[in-house]
Design a protein around this motif. Structure first.
Motif, PDB file in Angstrom:
ATOM      1  N   ALA A 216      62.392 -59.831  -7.134  1.00  0.00           N
ATOM      2  CA  ALA A 216      63.380 -60.544  -6.377  1.00  0.00           C
ATOM      3  C   ALA A 216      63.358 -61.942  -6.957  1.00  0.00           C
ATOM      4  O   ALA A 216      64.568 -62.672  -6.732  1.00  0.00           O
ATOM      5  CB  ALA A 216      62.857 -61.030  -4.792  1.00  0.00           C
ATOM      6  N   ALA A 217      62.698 -62.954  -6.670  1.00  0.00           N
ATOM      7  CA  ALA A 217      62.581 -64.494  -7.781  1.00  0.00           C
ATOM      8  C   ALA A 217      63.311 -64.067  -8.818  1.00  0.00           C
ATOM      9  O   ALA A 217      63.756 -64.939  -9.549  1.00  0.00           O
ATOM     10  CB  ALA A 217      60.742 -64.577  -8.047  1.00  0.00           C
ATOM     11  N   ARG A 218      63.236 -63.611 -10.230  1.00  0.00           N
ATOM     12  CA  ARG A 218      63.733 -62.849 -10.812  1.00  0.00           C
ATOM     13  C   ARG A 218      65.054 -63.216 -11.343  1.00  0.00           C
ATOM     14  O   ARG A 218      66.001 -63.429 -11.669  1.00  0.00           O
ATOM     15  CB  ARG A 218      63.132 -62.018 -11.987  1.00  0.00           C
ATOM     16  N   ALA A 219      65.977 -61.551 -10.194  1.00  0.00           N
ATOM     17  CA  ALA A 219      66.899 -61.845  -9.608  1.00  0.00           C
ATOM     18  C   ALA A 219      67.754 -62.710  -9.383  1.00  0.00           C
ATOM     19  O   ALA A 219      69.212 -62.801  -9.690  1.00  0.00           O
ATOM     20  CB  ALA A 219      67.078 -60.959  -8.907  1.00  0.00           C
ATOM     21  N   GLU A 224      60.539 -68.352 -15.675  1.00  0.00           N
ATOM     22  CA  GLU A 224      59.576 -67.587 -15.621  1.00  0.00           C
ATOM     23  C   GLU A 224      58.667 -68.031 -15.531  1.00  0.00           C
ATOM     24  O   GLU A 224      57.050 -67.571 -14.969  1.00  0.00           O
ATOM     25  CB  GLU A 224      59.304 -66.874 -17.200  1.00  0.00           C
ATOM     26  N   ARG A 225      58.125 -69.656 -15.595  1.00  0.00           N
ATOM     27  CA  ARG A 225      56.676 -70.314 -15.573  1.00  0.00           C
ATOM     28  C   ARG A 225      56.776 -70.874 -14.317  1.00  0.00           C
ATOM     29  O   ARG A 225      55.809 -70.301 -13.301  1.00  0.00           O
ATOM     30  CB  ARG A 225      56.991 -72.102 -15.913  1.00  0.00           C
ATOM     31  N   MET A 232      52.999 -64.773  -8.940  1.00  0.00           N
ATOM     32  CA  MET A 232      51.913 -63.952  -9.219  1.00  0.00           C
ATOM     33  C   MET A 232      50.358 -64.449  -9.256  1.00  0.00           C
ATOM     34  O   MET A 232      49.909 -63.623  -8.389  1.00  0.00           O
ATOM     35  CB  MET A 232      52.517 -63.560 -10.933  1.00  0.00           C
ATOM     36  N   LEU A 233      50.437 -65.841  -9.418  1.00  0.00           N
ATOM     37  CA  LEU A 233      48.592 -66.299  -9.959  1.00  0.00           C
ATOM     38  C   LEU A 233      48.370 -66.492  -8.943  1.00  0.00           C
ATOM     39  O   LEU A 233      47.250 -65.862  -8.307  1.00  0.00           O
ATOM     40  CB  LEU A 233      49.012 -67.137 -10.567  1.00  0.00           C
ATOM     41  N   PRO A 234      48.971 -66.958  -7.817  1.00  0.00           N
ATOM     42  CA  PRO A 234      48.445 -66.906  -6.326  1.00  0.00           C
ATOM     43  C   PRO A 234      48.289 -66.040  -5.544  1.00  0.00           C
ATOM     44  O   PRO A 234      47.234 -65.396  -5.072  1.00  0.00           O
ATOM     45  CB  PRO A 234      49.994 -67.582  -5.213  1.00  0.00           C
TER      46      PRO A 234
END
Length: 322
Positions: A216-219, A224-225, A232-234
């Motif tokens: 959803a974030a990419r959409a 990407e950063r 992703m990391l958290p």
């Protein structure tokens, strides 16, 4: 049939609500407030005797290490009983008033050295774990977030490091130093932990790459950063943080092993349990207590962190929850 019906009505009435209270509306669902993962894990952990034992041991060790210079009965670097050391007849003075565990071969109070030595042991274990965690985060993010040839290159390096026994790898790295110091022990132990954290974080990030919130974030056009570091990391750090408690126990054992082999801090005026264990080997037959006490301390502390880490892993991992 009527007798059975009357009996059922009588039992329902005595339960305090009558037969009407036993009837629920079809499709009704009890509404309960949501519980976070941390709250749910803590609810299980506080009832887990294994976690409570491990946490108690770990907490006592940390508190002891922090206050050790203030509660040690004597200065661990001063040979108070040096005049009682007889190389031929009495190389190690035994217990006496004011010195409940006796002294070492140069008359220094053994109890004080054990207490103060906990500080050095904790320092090496924690700093080595933090360095290993930092290095593992860098490699894990590179491999898990970007993939492709970066992932292949990083993982081949990690595979090579994991193929070497951890203690042998730490020994080889520490032996490269021109002079043995406490810093060389920390670097050697940290280098052993880097591939463990890197592989674990990489797997967690790969599991997050195709999750709904990342897609959803990419959409929505998120960079990407930002996707990697904010989404992703958290969500991938949970298993890594739990693993750090287990790695801390391993770091303490590895650091003690290197000090035992003579690759640690050569200055024995600052006692450390592995160093004390190595120094005691020449008196192992006549005065085994010089080796038994620091060995028990290492085992006891490593056991505490291991029990706590395993309990945390089981509580936070849905696949292994009890």
């Amino acid at each position: 049939m009527n007798r059975r019906k009357d009996r059922i009505d009588e039992l329902a009435a005595t339960s305090g609500g009558g037969t009407a209270t036993l009837v629920r509306e079809a499709g009704a669902v009890d509404e309960k407030p949501g519980v976070s993962l941390i709250a749910s894990a803590w609810k299980r952990l506080r009832r887990n005797p294994v976690f409570l034992i491990g946490a108690t041991i770990s907490l006592l060790f940390v508190v002891l290490a922090l206050v050790s210079p203030f509660i040690a009965p004597h200065d661990p670097a001063v040979g108070y009983l040096l005049d009682k050391v007889r190389p031929q007849s009495n190389p190690v003075p035994g217990p006496e008033p004011g010195f409940p565990l006796g002294a070492d071969d140069v008359g220094r109070d053994l109890l004080s050295r054990l207490i103060v030595g906990s500080q050095q042991t904790l320092l090496v274990g924690v700093v080595a774990t933090l360095f290993g965690l930092a290095g593992g985060l860098v490699l894990g993010i590179l491999a898990g977030a970007f993939g492709g040839w970066v992932d292949a290159l990083v993982m081949r390096v990690v595979d090579v490091l994991l193929s070497i026994p951890s203690l042998l790898l730490a020994f080889s790295i520490a032996a490269l130093a021109t002079r043995a110091t406490q810093l060389t022990v920390i670097i050697a132990v940290a280098a052993v932990q880097v591939p463990i954290f890197a592989r674990l974080l990489r797997g967690s990030l790969l599991a997050q790459r195709h999750s709904d919130h990342v897609l959803a974030a990419r959409a929505l056009g998120v960079t990407e950063r930002a996707v990697v570091f904010r989404h992703m990391l958290p969500n991938a750090l949970g298993p890594v943080i739990v693993q750090s408690t287990l790695v801390l126990a391993t770091s303490i054992i590895d650091a003690a092993a290197l000090s035992f082999l003579g690759l640690g801090n050569p200055n024995d005026r600052r006692p450390e349990w592995g160093q004390m264990l190595g120094r005691a080997q020449q008196y192992i037959y006549d005065s085994p207590h010089l080796a038994v006490y620091p060995a028990l301390c290492i085992i006891f502390v490593a056991l505490g962190f291991t029990l706590m880490g395993e309990s945390l892993r089981e509580a936070l991992d849905p696949k292994s929850r009890r």
